[in-house]
Design an enzyme around this catalytic site. Structure first.
Site, PDB file in Angstrom:
ATOM      1  N   TYR A  56       0.973  -1.356  -0.133  1.00  0.00           N
ATOM      2  CA  TYR A  56       0.047  -0.029   0.050  1.00  0.00           C
ATOM      3  C   TYR A  56       0.757   1.194  -0.189  1.00  0.00           C
ATOM      4  CZ  TYR A  56      -4.702  -1.861   0.561  1.00  0.00           C
ATOM      5  OH  TYR A  56      -5.922  -2.299   0.391  1.00  0.00           O
ATOM      6  N   LYS A  64       2.823 -15.493   1.482  1.00  0.00           N
ATOM      7  CA  LYS A  64       3.283 -16.505   0.385  1.00  0.00           C
ATOM      8  C   LYS A  64       4.622 -16.631   0.248  1.00  0.00           C
ATOM      9  CE  LYS A  64       1.218 -17.174  -3.188  1.00  0.00           C
ATOM     10  NZ  LYS A  64       0.750 -18.659  -3.587  1.00  0.00           N
ATOM     11  N   ASP A  92      -6.483  -7.214   3.575  1.00  0.00           N
ATOM     12  CA  ASP A  92      -7.413  -6.652   3.186  1.00  0.00           C
ATOM     13  C   ASP A  92      -8.486  -7.401   2.256  1.00  0.00           C
ATOM     14  OD1 ASP A  92      -9.116  -4.358   2.097  1.00  0.00           O
ATOM     15  OD2 ASP A  92      -8.141  -4.627  -0.046  1.00  0.00           O
ATOM     16  N   ASP A 122     -12.281  -9.143   3.981  1.00  0.00           N
ATOM     17  CA  ASP A 122     -13.445  -9.281   2.943  1.00  0.00           C
ATOM     18  C   ASP A 122     -14.253 -10.671   3.077  1.00  0.00           C
ATOM     19  OD1 ASP A 122     -13.488  -6.370   2.623  1.00  0.00           O
ATOM     20  OD2 ASP A 122     -13.937  -6.641   0.558  1.00  0.00           O
TER      21      ASP A 122
END
Ligand code: IPM
Ligand code: MG
Length: 370
Positions: A143, A194, A251, A255
């Site tokens: 970000y 990951k 993020d 969701d």
């Protein structure tokens, strides 16, 4: 003597102002009925701030946020501002606040309330009693990482790029928050990355492992690749207690976890900064749902997530556990009693609007505190 606590309220765009109105009733109720007084200031953020003050997060808003004990945030964004350049988009409102207040730990609970177990897309048995806490890093990673941009490579091909970059200090401090929460819950932490393809992921795993060994050997730590975590959340969500993830993976996964609960309109969140001298910490509370432009202005939005965000504020900023539970119980009882906004409508329930649900919550608070 009751002490005054300062709140900055930032309604923002879309349904933000409507649901915030219902929180104000709860704040007023607290002022009247509990041994606490809030000094509430209101500020501009998002598209509303852009229109009124020329920037989605004006300096004045940041200054007020830094001065307040806690910030209660609504939601930002909407079609009106969708085509604006990057540095003017309403989303900058929340991103700048996170960064400037140093709010690095984003706590996103995904909980299934008993009266709402049928709202989930999963079978009731898979989600009944579900209670997950996602801790999402929120001031670093892709970000904010540099370099980023849209440019042209030496060979003339245009490209877009962002950078995932995490310092050991950034991973350590958010991991501590996650371990600490796990300790207060079911003592299980799943750290997600990951590590199979990303160097930053390998490093994330190494640092979290070290923090665990050195400071939280009693907490059961496991690691999971982010894609597998998404699959596990969508199929067997109850295996999780606390999930720790980077800004981007957090993020996405939050969701997904919210969707699994089936009721986005019910989920609050807290974003916390480091402890400051004197024990205070900057903190911002917001619902997980966005500005929902499709239903804005219709008076039908579910105010629960915003009200439950205020409950989190009572708990994490002021240690007012009893009052936080009071607010949570009032919400649960209203839903159990069969009043529903459109988003969580069920057969046999009575469909009501934003303010009717808000009023019902106040009535339950009156009963609970009687
Ligand atoms: C969230 C939102 C924000 C984010 C947007 C509005 C910038 O999706 O809080 O999850 O990506 O962090
Ligand atoms: Mg998001």
């Amino acid at each position: 003597m009751p002490s005054n606590k300062s709140l900055l309220v930032l309604p923002g765009d879309g349904i933000g102002p409507e649901v915030m109105r219902e929180v104000r009733r709860v704040v007023d109720w607290m002022d009247r009925r509990r041994r606490v007084t809030f000094d509430v200031k209101e500020g501009l953020v998002g598209g509303a701030a852009l229109d009124a003050a020329g920037h989605p997060c004006p300096d004045k808003t940041v200054e007020a946020a830094l001065a307040a004990d806690a910030v209660l945030f609504g939601s930002v964004g909407g079609p009106k501002w969708d085509s604006l350049p990057f540095d003017r988009r309403p989303e900058l409102g929340i991103l700048r606040l996170r960064k400037d207040l140093g709010l690095f730990a984003n706590l996103r609970p995904a909980q299934v309330w008993d009266p709402l177990v049928d709202a989930s897309s999963l079978k009731p048995d898979l989600v009944r009693g579900l209670d997950i806490m996602i801790v999402r890093e929120s001031t670093g990673g892709i970000y904010f990482g540099e370099p980023r941009g849209i440019g042209t490579r030496p060979d003339g091909v245009r490209h877009g790029f962002d950078t995932e970059d995490y310092g050991e200090d950034e991973i350590t401090r958010v991991a501590r928050v996650a371990f600490d929460l796990a300790r207060k819950r079911r003592n299980k932490l799943t750290s997600v990355e990951k590590a199979n393809v990303m160097q930053s992921g390998r490093f994330w795993r190494e640092v979290v492992t070290n923090v665990g060994k050195a400071e939280f050997p009693d907490v059961e730590l496991s690691h999971m690749y982010a894609d597998n975590c998404a699959m596990q959340l969508a199929s067997r969500p109850k295996q999780f207690d606390v999930i720790l993830a980077s800004n981007l993976f957090g993020d996405l996964l939050s969701d997904l976890a919210a969707a699994v609960t089936g009721s986005l309109g019910m989920l609050p969140s807290a974003t916390l900064g480091a402890e400051l001298p004197g024990g205070r910490r900057h903190a911002l509370y917001e619902p997980i749902h966005g500005s929902a432009p499709d239903i804005a202005g219709k008076g039908i939005a579910n105010p629960s997530a915003q009200i439950l965000s205020f409950a989190m504020l009572l708990r994490y900023s002021f240690g007012m556990e009893e009052d936080a539970r009071l607010v949570e119980s009032a919400v649960e009882r209203v839903l159990g009693g069969g009043l529903r906004t459109a988003d969580i409508m069920a057969p046999g329930a009575a469909r009501v609007g934003t303010s009717t649900l808000g009023e019902a919550i106040i009535r339950e608070l009156d009963k609970l505190a009687a």
